[in-house]
Structures are given as structure tokens and as C-alpha cells.
Design a protein around this motif. Structure first.
Motif, PDB file in Angstrom:
ATOM      1  N   GLU A   1       0.832  -1.194   0.000  1.00  0.00           N
ATOM      2  CA  GLU A   1       0.000   0.000   0.000  1.00  0.00           C
ATOM      3  C   GLU A   1       0.873   1.252   0.000  1.00  0.00           C
ATOM      4  O   GLU A   1       1.965   1.242   0.561  1.00  0.00           O
ATOM      5  N   GLY A   2       0.361   2.290  -0.610  1.00  0.00           N
ATOM      6  CA  GLY A   2       0.994   3.599  -0.567  1.00  0.00           C
ATOM      7  C   GLY A   2       0.022   4.584   0.065  1.00  0.00           C
ATOM      8  O   GLY A   2      -1.116   4.715  -0.389  1.00  0.00           O
ATOM      9  N   VAL A   3       0.468   5.246   1.129  1.00  0.00           N
ATOM     10  CA  VAL A   3      -0.387   6.207   1.826  1.00  0.00           C
ATOM     11  C   VAL A   3       0.047   7.611   1.410  1.00  0.00           C
ATOM     12  O   VAL A   3       1.134   8.066   1.764  1.00  0.00           O
ATOM     13  N   ALA A   4      -0.799   8.259   0.634  1.00  0.00           N
ATOM     14  CA  ALA A   4      -0.521   9.615   0.159  1.00  0.00           C
ATOM     15  C   ALA A   4      -1.114  10.622   1.140  1.00  0.00           C
ATOM     16  O   ALA A   4      -2.245  10.469   1.593  1.00  0.00           O
ATOM     17  N   ARG A   5      -0.301  11.635   1.464  1.00  0.00           N
ATOM     18  CA  ARG A   5      -0.752  12.708   2.349  1.00  0.00           C
ATOM     19  C   ARG A   5      -0.638  14.026   1.586  1.00  0.00           C
ATOM     20  O   ARG A   5       0.409  14.307   0.996  1.00  0.00           O
TER      21      ARG A   5
ATOM     22  N   PRO B   1      -2.690  -4.615   6.639  1.00  0.00           N
ATOM     23  CA  PRO B   1      -2.748  -5.059   8.039  1.00  0.00           C
ATOM     24  C   PRO B   1      -2.572  -6.573   8.212  1.00  0.00           C
ATOM     25  O   PRO B   1      -1.877  -7.013   9.128  1.00  0.00           O
ATOM     26  N   SER B   2      -3.169  -7.372   7.335  1.00  0.00           N
ATOM     27  CA  SER B   2      -3.044  -8.832   7.491  1.00  0.00           C
ATOM     28  C   SER B   2      -1.628  -9.310   7.199  1.00  0.00           C
ATOM     29  O   SER B   2      -1.094 -10.165   7.923  1.00  0.00           O
ATOM     30  N   THR B   3      -0.989  -8.766   6.170  1.00  0.00           N
ATOM     31  CA  THR B   3       0.389  -9.155   5.862  1.00  0.00           C
ATOM     32  C   THR B   3       1.333  -8.707   6.967  1.00  0.00           C
ATOM     33  O   THR B   3       2.248  -9.438   7.353  1.00  0.00           O
ATOM     34  N   ARG B   4       1.121  -7.512   7.496  1.00  0.00           N
ATOM     35  CA  ARG B   4       1.967  -7.023   8.588  1.00  0.00           C
ATOM     36  C   ARG B   4       1.870  -7.965   9.792  1.00  0.00           C
ATOM     37  O   ARG B   4       2.874  -8.335  10.400  1.00  0.00           O
ATOM     38  N   LYS B   5       0.658  -8.397  10.110  1.00  0.00           N
ATOM     39  CA  LYS B   5       0.450  -9.279  11.261  1.00  0.00           C
ATOM     40  C   LYS B   5       1.162 -10.626  11.064  1.00  0.00           C
ATOM     41  O   LYS B   5       1.873 -11.089  11.963  1.00  0.00           O
ATOM     42  N   THR B   6       1.002 -11.238   9.908  1.00  0.00           N
ATOM     43  CA  THR B   6       1.641 -12.538   9.671  1.00  0.00           C
ATOM     44  C   THR B   6       3.156 -12.401   9.562  1.00  0.00           C
ATOM     45  O   THR B   6       3.894 -13.260  10.041  1.00  0.00           O
ATOM     46  N   THR B   7       3.633 -11.313   8.975  1.00  0.00           N
ATOM     47  CA  THR B   7       5.077 -11.092   8.859  1.00  0.00           C
ATOM     48  C   THR B   7       5.696 -10.895  10.234  1.00  0.00           C
ATOM     49  O   THR B   7       6.767 -11.455  10.523  1.00  0.00           O
ATOM     50  N   GLU B   8       5.064 -10.110  11.084  1.00  0.00           N
ATOM     51  CA  GLU B   8       5.578  -9.913  12.447  1.00  0.00           C
ATOM     52  C   GLU B   8       5.634 -11.236  13.204  1.00  0.00           C
ATOM     53  O   GLU B   8       6.611 -11.513  13.911  1.00  0.00           O
TER      54      GLU B   8
END
Length: 164
Positions: free
Chosen positions: A20-24, A128-135
Motif C-alpha cells: 500500500e501507498g499512503v498519500a498525504r 494489516p493482514s500481511t503485517r500481522k503474519t510477517t511480524e
């Protein structure tokens, strides 16, 4: 014989491509009349909000948000030390999380050319799901490294003879 304590530590690192890319970005305007400035910030930010709503419905944007509109005024000073007429300012911050990087690139190119828009940056992240499994995977690997080290220390110490 005194007690010997050996502490081992394990670490592990994983590199995962962002998903994901979060643009501000910030939309700003200013002028001599408060009412006109408020109308202008609405006119500048509404098309961005509408566009992001449509992109979210189509699936290229996971989520987006805009902060409340900030409005303030001040009286600037000129180079001769004279206070000038009141100037009103307005701004609103918009954040959008894109899952389609090509759409993100084109969107940033388009909105950067709009009046009053400032691109504040892009942050890359995992879903969020990839971050959780990667952690969880990295933590498990770090524990495995610590166990291997502790086993090596224990095996090395098995042949030692301690005398007082």
C-alpha cells in the motif's frame, strides 16, 4: 559453586515489498474575506473527496480520510513595520491509502497540478493482514535463532569441568 547465567538473544529480519501507498496532501487557500476563503477551501477539496470516494468504490483505494478544515487569520507586517489588513487562511489535510500503485502515481501527478494542493509525501506499508503474519513469522524466526544459540552454548559447556 556459584550459579552461571548466560543470556542469549535472537534476531531476524525480513524484507517484504510494500502493498500500500499512503498519500498525504494538504489543500490551502487564503484571502482577505473569511467567507470567500471558506467557500474556496470547500471548492478546492470537494473534487478530491469525490474522486477518492469513487476510487474506493472501484477498489484502488482501501481507505481515505480528511481532517477538519482549519481556518485562521492574522495581520501580516510589511517591510516598513506597518501592520497590514487581516488575511484569512484555510487548510484541510487529506490522506488516502492506495492498493493500486499505478493509480496512486497517476492520481498524485493529477492532483499536484491543482490549485492550492501540496503533496506532503507518500508512506509505503504492508496491508494489516500481511503485517500481522510477517511480524509473527519474524518473531518465530528470532526465537529459533535464540534457541539455536542457547543450544550451542549448552553443548559447549557440557564438556567443561568446574572446580571451586
Amino acid at each position: 559453586m556459584s550459579e552461571v547465567i548466560i543470556t542469549v538473544r535472537g534476531e531476524h529480519e525480513a524484507r517484504v515489498a510494500p502493498e500500500e501507498g499512503v498519500a498525504r496532501l494538504t489543500v490551502r487557500t487564503e484571502g482577505p474575506e473569511r467567507g470567500a476563503v471558506v467557500e474556496r477551501i470547500v471548492a478546492l477539496s470537494t473534487p478530491l473527496r469525490d474522486d477518492l470516494t469513487a476510487r474506493k468504490e472501484q477498489g484502488g483505494v482501501r481507505e481515505w480520510s480528511s481532517q477538519r478544515v482549519s481556518i485562521w487569520a492574522n495581520r501580516p507586517w510589511n517591510e516598513h513595520g506597518t501592520q497590514l489588513a487581516l488575511v484569512h487562511y484555510a487548510s484541510v489535510e487529506i490522506t488516502a491509502t492506495f492498493t493500486d500503485f499505478s493509480a496512486l502515481s497517476w492520481w498524485l501527478t493529477t492532483v499536484a497540478e491543482r490549485e492550492g494542493v501540496q503533496i506532503d509525501g507518500v508512506t509505503w506499508q504492508l496491508s494489516p493482514s500481511t503485517r500481522k503474519t510477517t511480524e509473527a513469522d519474524v518473531a518465530a524466526q528470532a526465537v529459533s535463532v535464540a534457541v539455536d544459540r542457547a543450544t550451542a552454548y549448552a553443548d559447549a559447556g557440557a564438556d567443561l569441568v568446574f572446580t571451586e
